[in-house]
Design a protein around this motif. Structure first.
Motif, PDB file in Angstrom:
ATOM      1  N   THR A 108       0.849  -1.188   0.000  1.00 17.61           N
ATOM      2  CA  THR A 108       0.000   0.000   0.000  1.00 17.61           C
ATOM      3  C   THR A 108       0.886   1.240   0.000  1.00 17.61           C
ATOM      4  N   SER A 109       0.805   1.954  -1.096  1.00 16.74           N
ATOM      5  CA  SER A 109       1.660   3.127  -1.282  1.00 16.74           C
ATOM      6  C   SER A 109       1.148   4.305  -0.456  1.00 16.74           C
ATOM      7  N   SER A 110       2.029   5.243  -0.154  1.00 12.95           N
ATOM      8  CA  SER A 110       1.561   6.457   0.518  1.00 12.95           C
ATOM      9  C   SER A 110       0.950   7.419  -0.500  1.00 12.95           C
ATOM     10  N   GLY A 111       1.132   7.114  -1.775  1.00 18.42           N
ATOM     11  CA  GLY A 111       0.405   7.848  -2.812  1.00 18.42           C
ATOM     12  C   GLY A 111      -1.016   7.306  -2.810  1.00 18.42           C
ATOM     13  N   VAL A 313      16.465  13.094   3.876  1.00 18.58           N
ATOM     14  CA  VAL A 313      16.106  14.521   4.010  1.00 18.58           C
ATOM     15  C   VAL A 313      15.992  15.169   2.641  1.00 18.58           C
ATOM     16  N   THR A 314      15.777  14.335   1.619  1.00 23.15           N
ATOM     17  CA  THR A 314      15.557  14.900   0.286  1.00 23.15           C
ATOM     18  C   THR A 314      14.060  14.975   0.023  1.00 23.15           C
ATOM     19  N   GLY A 315      13.697  15.665  -1.050  1.00 20.51           N
ATOM     20  CA  GLY A 315      12.278  15.802  -1.399  1.00 20.51           C
ATOM     21  C   GLY A 315      11.534  16.564  -0.322  1.00 20.51           C
ATOM     22  N   THR A 336      20.559   7.454   2.239  1.00 21.19           N
ATOM     23  CA  THR A 336      21.244   6.326   1.604  1.00 21.19           C
ATOM     24  C   THR A 336      20.531   5.752   0.388  1.00 21.19           C
ATOM     25  N   MET A 337      19.189   5.810   0.368  1.00 14.79           N
ATOM     26  CA  MET A 337      18.537   5.149  -0.762  1.00 14.79           C
ATOM     27  C   MET A 337      17.260   5.841  -1.226  1.00 14.79           C
ATOM     28  N   TYR A 338      16.841   5.443  -2.410  1.00 21.99           N
ATOM     29  CA  TYR A 338      15.652   5.994  -3.049  1.00 21.99           C
ATOM     30  C   TYR A 338      14.796   4.802  -3.471  1.00 21.99           C
ATOM     31  N   ALA A 339      13.592   4.745  -2.914  1.00 17.27           N
ATOM     32  CA  ALA A 339      12.781   3.537  -3.120  1.00 17.27           C
ATOM     33  C   ALA A 339      11.295   3.864  -3.064  1.00 17.27           C
ATOM     34  N   SER A 340      10.463   2.910  -3.477  1.00 15.87           N
ATOM     35  CA  SER A 340       9.010   3.103  -3.382  1.00 15.87           C
ATOM     36  C   SER A 340       8.330   1.753  -3.259  1.00 15.87           C
ATOM     37  N   SER A 341       7.026   1.774  -3.078  1.00 17.79           N
ATOM     38  CA  SER A 341       6.277   0.520  -3.010  1.00 17.79           C
ATOM     39  C   SER A 341       6.344  -0.224  -4.339  1.00 17.79           C
ATOM     40  N   GLU A 342       6.390   0.520  -5.422  1.00 19.52           N
ATOM     41  CA  GLU A 342       6.409  -0.111  -6.734  1.00 19.52           C
ATOM     42  C   GLU A 342       7.713  -0.851  -6.962  1.00 19.52           C
ATOM     43  N   THR A 359      22.599  12.734  -4.581  1.00 22.16           N
ATOM     44  CA  THR A 359      22.112  12.159  -5.847  1.00 22.16           C
ATOM     45  C   THR A 359      21.966  10.655  -5.657  1.00 22.16           C
ATOM     46  N   TYR A 360      21.012  10.108  -6.368  1.00 20.63           N
ATOM     47  CA  TYR A 360      20.777   8.669  -6.289  1.00 20.63           C
ATOM     48  C   TYR A 360      21.143   8.032  -7.629  1.00 20.63           C
ATOM     49  N   THR A 361      21.834   6.904  -7.537  1.00 27.52           N
ATOM     50  CA  THR A 361      22.190   6.155  -8.743  1.00 27.52           C
ATOM     51  C   THR A 361      21.216   4.992  -8.856  1.00 27.52           C
ATOM     52  N   GLY A 409       5.419   9.216 -10.837  1.00 28.98           N
ATOM     53  CA  GLY A 409       5.023  10.561 -10.383  1.00 28.98           C
ATOM     54  C   GLY A 409       6.183  11.342  -9.791  1.00 28.98           C
ATOM     55  N   ASP A 410       7.393  10.784  -9.829  1.00 31.63           N
ATOM     56  CA  ASP A 410       8.554  11.507  -9.293  1.00 31.63           C
ATOM     57  C   ASP A 410       9.272  12.251 -10.419  1.00 31.63           C
ATOM     58  N   ILE A 411       9.696  13.469 -10.109  1.00 31.87           N
ATOM     59  CA  ILE A 411      10.476  14.253 -11.080  1.00 31.87           C
ATOM     60  C   ILE A 411      11.928  14.267 -10.598  1.00 31.87           C
ATOM     61  N   ARG A 428      10.985  16.587  -7.048  1.00 30.91           N
ATOM     62  CA  ARG A 428       9.702  16.677  -6.350  1.00 30.91           C
ATOM     63  C   ARG A 428       8.795  15.560  -6.819  1.00 30.91           C
ATOM     64  N   ARG A 429       7.742  15.393  -6.087  1.00 32.23           N
ATOM     65  CA  ARG A 429       6.688  14.476  -6.483  1.00 32.23           C
ATOM     66  C   ARG A 429       5.631  15.321  -7.178  1.00 32.23           C
ATOM     67  N   LYS A 430       5.123  14.841  -8.300  1.00 31.34           N
ATOM     68  CA  LYS A 430       4.115  15.612  -9.030  1.00 31.34           C
ATOM     69  C   LYS A 430       2.848  15.773  -8.198  1.00 31.34           C
TER      70      LYS A 430
HETATM   71  P1  AMP Z   1       5.744   4.886  -1.141  1.00 33.60           P
HETATM   72  O1  AMP Z   1       5.231   4.359  -2.417  1.00 33.60           O
HETATM   73  O2  AMP Z   1       4.738   5.232  -0.152  1.00 33.60           O
HETATM   74  O3  AMP Z   1       6.796   3.992  -0.611  1.00 33.60           O
HETATM   75  O4  AMP Z   1       6.478   6.271  -1.460  1.00 33.60           O
HETATM   76  C1  AMP Z   1       7.505   6.308  -2.408  1.00 33.60           C
HETATM   77  C2  AMP Z   1       7.796   7.737  -2.748  1.00 33.60           C
HETATM   78  O5  AMP Z   1       8.483   8.374  -1.655  1.00 33.60           O
HETATM   79  C3  AMP Z   1       8.723   7.887  -3.916  1.00 33.60           C
HETATM   80  O6  AMP Z   1       8.071   7.717  -5.152  1.00 33.60           O
HETATM   81  C4  AMP Z   1       9.230   9.295  -3.679  1.00 33.60           C
HETATM   82  O7  AMP Z   1       8.282  10.243  -4.092  1.00 33.60           O
HETATM   83  C5  AMP Z   1       9.383   9.336  -2.163  1.00 33.60           C
HETATM   84  N1  AMP Z   1      10.775   8.964  -1.813  1.00 33.60           N
HETATM   85  C6  AMP Z   1      11.264   7.741  -1.581  1.00 33.60           C
HETATM   86  N2  AMP Z   1      12.587   7.783  -1.331  1.00 33.60           N
HETATM   87  C7  AMP Z   1      12.937   9.081  -1.421  1.00 33.60           C
HETATM   88  C8  AMP Z   1      14.156   9.796  -1.276  1.00 33.60           C
HETATM   89  N3  AMP Z   1      15.296   9.183  -0.969  1.00 33.60           N
HETATM   90  N4  AMP Z   1      14.127  11.140  -1.433  1.00 33.60           N
HETATM   91  C9  AMP Z   1      12.983  11.785  -1.718  1.00 33.60           C
HETATM   92  N5  AMP Z   1      11.803  11.174  -1.866  1.00 33.60           N
HETATM   93  C10 AMP Z   1      11.779   9.845  -1.722  1.00 33.60           C
END
Ligand code: AMP
Length: 592
Positions: A108-111, A313-315, A336-342, A359-361, A409-411, A428-430
């Protein structure tokens, strides 16, 4: 001996900390050098295994696994486009709709979509991919911060309530799924990844009891703590706020070796029984530090060996940087990382950099990634290896679990490359107007909430003429502030305070489930506030914008504000303040 890493990693201060680390770093090098071929392989694998799914057959892919055919036949979609299929899976349809592998659960996404968390189908093996990304984080960190194996990490980690879909599949946030998995629960001992929080405390669904036990362990093991963290900055600030509110009881427990009777969860009590021993000296230290009115540097004072904070502390989380600097005495903050439910996307290869430089790779083995240049049509998608420095893109995803050309939805903005792998700044998130923690409120939701609340004003012959909003995070927990300019047509029956208070609650009732869950279950968002401003305030706001060069014809009232002069103007015109008198309705069950 360590394997030699022919490293192009950004100025690491040390060699790999272990053979395991060397392998992980080697893996990062291989992935980032071969971005395009890895992406081609990933797409081939996804399309090959899912050739017989209803979704791919619908677009006559006919077993093709090449990029060209894929791009020409498969449409770019949003969640709403695939929601009917998602609903069928949720209702119990087990046929291969998106994936030939069975859907193991929904994340379950926070979106949100129509007020409820989006449901992301996932398959069991995705846990391995998430685990793989996690396994790369410490090897990179160890290059920059030596000695992390000599102590522990105080991480505030939480699970949330789970629910089941009508068809019986679990629906829960991705981290709740991960912490409940054997990958996490029975992880092998790794001296670089020892947490102060026992699994029992992390897995306790009651947020108060979980936080209490985790904080207590963090205090008891204060000398061992080398890093302090939470997933997002808001979570760490919540923990500090919790300490502010509960340090007396915590100190009492430490002094006496007994556990607060409010902690009733049996597994938590049992594990705390083994950890908790009377320690009056430590209790006194905690009392002395917390008793002081001034909480500046509290993290360093209580956990003096902390080398860095591990928090995103990004976004939207950037708003918390000054507060975290205050409480930590300017400790480095590692994103340390950039991730989502997807999908888990990638990691920060230079984790000790300044927050503004993060920056995230993206790791090309996690999914197939495409990029929509900002403002372009969906026919112009670019591959991961082909993005250009300094351009902004929207992230599009094709996953092993079966999401195809899905708009996250992420830019993101490309800032450079590590080997052949682009590095992205999260921009940002759209469509997000307000966010305190994981809540994401868009303009349409805010508008709808205002409309619902203003219905309560009708009988008082009053309407909302203009509004704007502000995410107030100066205090913990943060809260939404809504500025209202009212038209009171008959001052003899102007709405009284309690009516405006109820408007606050009505707005909260109208906001999405992530917001309401944060209010009710997590207490991580404070009561919504309406500030009524003098008549004419919004006209002044327009005058101000025009004086700064805005066009009169095109001027639109900003629906969210944060610019200091505008805040000052609005706040100087406030005639009354109102707060939500109660909690809005929330249960783990979905409304639809
Ligand atoms: P969720 O699907 O609820 O896990 O949320 C995922 C969303 O959180 C991503 O698509 C981003 O918009 C945001 N997010 C996750 N990791 C980061 C990060 N490292 N910096 C900024 N935003 C993030």
């Amino acid at each position: 001996m360590f394997m030699a890493v022919e490293s192009t990693l950004p100025t690491p201060v040390r060699t790999p900390a272990s053979e395991k680390d060397a392998k992980a770093l080697q893996f990062i090098e291989e992935m980032t050098k071969n971005v395009d071929s890895v992406q081609e392989r990933v797409l081939r694998e996804i399309l090959g295994r899912n050739a017989e799914t209803e979704y791919l057959k619908r677009f006559s892919l006919n077993g093709a696994t090449d990029r060209e055919t894929f791009k020409s036949r498969i449409p770019v979609v949003t969640y709403e486009d695939i929601q009917p299929e998602i609903q069928r899976i949720a209702n119990g349809d087990k046929s291969p709709i998106f994936s030939v592998h069975p859907i193991s659960e929904f994340l379950t996404s926070s979106g949100t979509s129509a007020g409820e968390r989006k449901l992301m189908p996932t398959i069991h093996e995705e846990l391995d991919r998430r685990q793989l990304l996690y396994s790369l984080l410490m090897p990179v960190m160890n290059l920059y911060v030596p000695g992390l194996d000599k102590g522990k990490g105080l991480y505030f980690l939480f699970v949330k309530a789970e629910t089941k879909t009508p068809g019986g599949l679990l629906a829960r946030p991705v981290l709740t799924s991960y912490y409940n998995s054997d990958h996490f629960k029975t992880r092998p001992y790794d001296p670089f990844n020892v947490y102060t929080s026992p699994n029992e405390a992390i897995l306790c669904v009651d947020s108060f009891q979980s936080m209490y036990a985790q904080m207590l362990c963090g205090l008891i093991m204060r000398d061992e703590v080398r890093r302090v963290g939470a997933v997002f900055a808001s979570g760490l600030l919540r923990a500090i706020h919790f300490l502010q509110n509960n340090w007396k009881q915590l100190a009492h427990d430490i002094a006496t070796g007994t556990l607060n009777p409010k902690i009733t969860d049996a597994p938590v009590r049992e594990c705390m029984r083994k950890i908790l021993k009377p320690n009056p000296e430590l209790a006194q230290l905690v009392t002395i530090e917390c008793y002081e009115e001034n909480w500046e540097c509290i993290i360093k004072r209580i956990w003096p060996r902390t080398k860095y904070l591990d928090v995103i502390v990004t976004g939207a989380m950037a708003q918390y940087i000054p507060t975290l600097e205050y409480y930590s005495g300017c400790l480095p903050m590692a994103c340390t990382m950039y991730a989502s439910s997807e999908c888990y996307f990638g990691l920060n290869l230079n984790p000790m950099c300044k927050p503004s430089e993060v920056t995230y790779t993206i790791m090309p083995n996690m999914a197939y990634f495409e990029f929509l240049p900002h403002g372009s049509s969906t026919s112009c998608l670019v591959d991961l290896a082909d993005v250009e420095v300094s351009k902004e893109y929207e992230l599009i995803l094709t996953t092993y679990a079966g999401l195809c050309r899905y708009r996250v939805g992420d830019i993101l903005r490309v800032t450079g490359f590590h080997n052949a792998a682009p590095q992205f700044r999260f921009i940002r998130r759209k469509n997000v107007l307000l966010s305190i923690e994981s809540d994401k409120t868009d303009e349409a939701e805010l508008q709808n909430a205002i409309e619902n609340a203003s219905l309560l004003l009708k009988e008082f012959n009053t309407s909302v003429v203009e509004y704007t909003s502000y995410a107030d995070t100066k205090q913990i927990p943060g809260h939404y502030v809504i500025y209202w300019e009212l038209l009171v047509k008959d001052s003899a029956i102007a709405p009284a305070d309690d009516v405006l208070n109820r408007c606050c609650l009505q707005m909260e009732e109208s906001l999405n489930s992530v917001y309401r869950q944060s209010r009710v279950a997590d207490n991580s968002i404070g009561p919504l506030e309406i500030r009524v401003v003098e008549n004419g305030t919004f006209e002044e706001l327009m005058d101000y914008a025009i004086s700064r060069g805005a066009s009169i014809n095109q001027y639109k009232v900003p629906r969210c504000v944060s610019f200091t002069p505008i805040m000052e103007l609005l706040n100087s015109r406030v005639v009354s303040k109102h707060f939500s008198p109660d909690l809005p309705h929330w249960t783990p069950e979905r409304r639809r």
